[in-house]
Design a protein around this motif. Sequence first.
Motif, mmCIF file in Angstrom:
data_model
loop_
_atom_site.group_PDB
_atom_site.id
_atom_site.type_symbol
_atom_site.label_atom_id
_atom_site.label_comp_id
_atom_site.label_asym_id
_atom_site.label_seq_id
_atom_site.Cartn_x
_atom_site.Cartn_y
_atom_site.Cartn_z
ATOM 1 N N PRO A 8 0.715 -1.166 0.062
ATOM 2 C CA PRO A 8 -0.063 -0.155 0.016
ATOM 3 C C PRO A 8 0.825 1.288 0.062
ATOM 4 O O PRO A 8 0.474 2.222 -0.699
ATOM 5 C CB PRO A 8 -0.920 -0.053 1.243
ATOM 6 N N GLU A 9 1.922 1.210 0.745
ATOM 7 C CA GLU A 9 2.770 2.307 0.917
ATOM 8 C C GLU A 9 3.665 2.778 -0.623
ATOM 9 O O GLU A 9 4.093 3.874 -0.729
ATOM 10 C CB GLU A 9 3.729 2.492 1.888
ATOM 11 N N HIS A 23 -0.579 -6.466 1.113
ATOM 12 C CA HIS A 23 -0.273 -6.172 -0.356
ATOM 13 C C HIS A 23 -1.597 -5.985 -0.830
ATOM 14 O O HIS A 23 -2.575 -6.685 -0.494
ATOM 15 C CB HIS A 23 0.391 -7.666 -1.123
ATOM 16 N N LEU A 24 -1.845 -5.308 -2.124
ATOM 17 C CA LEU A 24 -2.892 -4.897 -2.840
ATOM 18 C C LEU A 24 -2.627 -5.291 -4.516
ATOM 19 O O LEU A 24 -1.631 -5.195 -5.032
ATOM 20 C CB LEU A 24 -3.190 -3.453 -2.727
ATOM 21 N N GLN A 25 -3.860 -5.657 -5.098
ATOM 22 C CA GLN A 25 -3.973 -5.638 -6.422
ATOM 23 C C GLN A 25 -4.536 -4.144 -6.856
ATOM 24 O O GLN A 25 -5.438 -4.276 -6.748
ATOM 25 C CB GLN A 25 -4.529 -6.860 -6.940
ATOM 26 N N LEU A 26 -3.658 -3.564 -7.527
ATOM 27 C CA LEU A 26 -4.169 -2.346 -7.892
ATOM 28 C C LEU A 26 -4.607 -2.371 -9.403
ATOM 29 O O LEU A 26 -3.778 -2.791 -10.242
ATOM 30 C CB LEU A 26 -3.324 -1.113 -7.776
ATOM 31 N N ALA A 42 -4.569 7.270 -0.986
ATOM 32 C CA ALA A 42 -5.237 7.412 0.263
ATOM 33 C C ALA A 42 -6.192 6.150 0.375
ATOM 34 O O ALA A 42 -6.430 5.357 1.405
ATOM 35 C CB ALA A 42 -5.824 8.537 0.563
ATOM 36 N N LEU A 43 -6.915 6.007 -0.554
ATOM 37 C CA LEU A 43 -7.960 4.902 -0.909
ATOM 38 C C LEU A 43 -7.327 3.541 -0.571
ATOM 39 O O LEU A 43 -7.742 2.664 0.165
ATOM 40 C CB LEU A 43 -8.753 5.019 -1.905
ATOM 41 N N ALA A 48 -6.268 -1.254 2.692
ATOM 42 C CA ALA A 48 -5.215 -2.335 3.166
ATOM 43 C C ALA A 48 -5.483 -2.319 4.683
ATOM 44 O O ALA A 48 -5.409 -3.371 5.511
ATOM 45 C CB ALA A 48 -3.798 -1.671 2.989
ATOM 46 N N ASP A 49 -5.853 -1.156 5.335
ATOM 47 C CA ASP A 49 -5.886 -1.175 6.669
ATOM 48 C C ASP A 49 -7.150 -1.948 7.216
ATOM 49 O O ASP A 49 -7.167 -2.789 8.082
ATOM 50 C CB ASP A 49 -5.981 0.312 7.329
#
Length: 125
Positions: free
Chosen positions: A64-65, A108-111, A95-96, A101-102
């Motif tokens: 996320p960061e 980890h995210l899939q963007l 920010a979203l 993630a929080d």
Amino acid sequence: MILDTPADLTRCTEQASGPSGLSAIHQPGTAATVWERTPLSGFQRWIDALPPEQLPRARVILRPEAVCDALLEIARLHGIPDCPERNLLVEDISALALIFADVMKCDHLQLRLDVIQTNACRKFH
């Protein structure tokens, strides 16, 4: 294969007050939470005026960061002009991603950024 919707997932909560209400997704019986937001009018005019080929498209898995830096590079590659509205877009998506993630407790995210011109995502966003 068609799957039936589980009977215990029947509630959708609307959280107009901000991101803190999104954690309602973890409540038993909650299938979705909605945070309705209104874009700034200047931003909406700017993004509506961008040619579709300049709108960002990407699919990446990342922490996320790292979303902000990735979005800046994606914007550059798509020729999105460096302007306050582009920075607002990058900051908002970043920010979203951090909020998501929080709430989901993931590292980890899939963007996925796509230009949708049909009803391609009528059931899930």
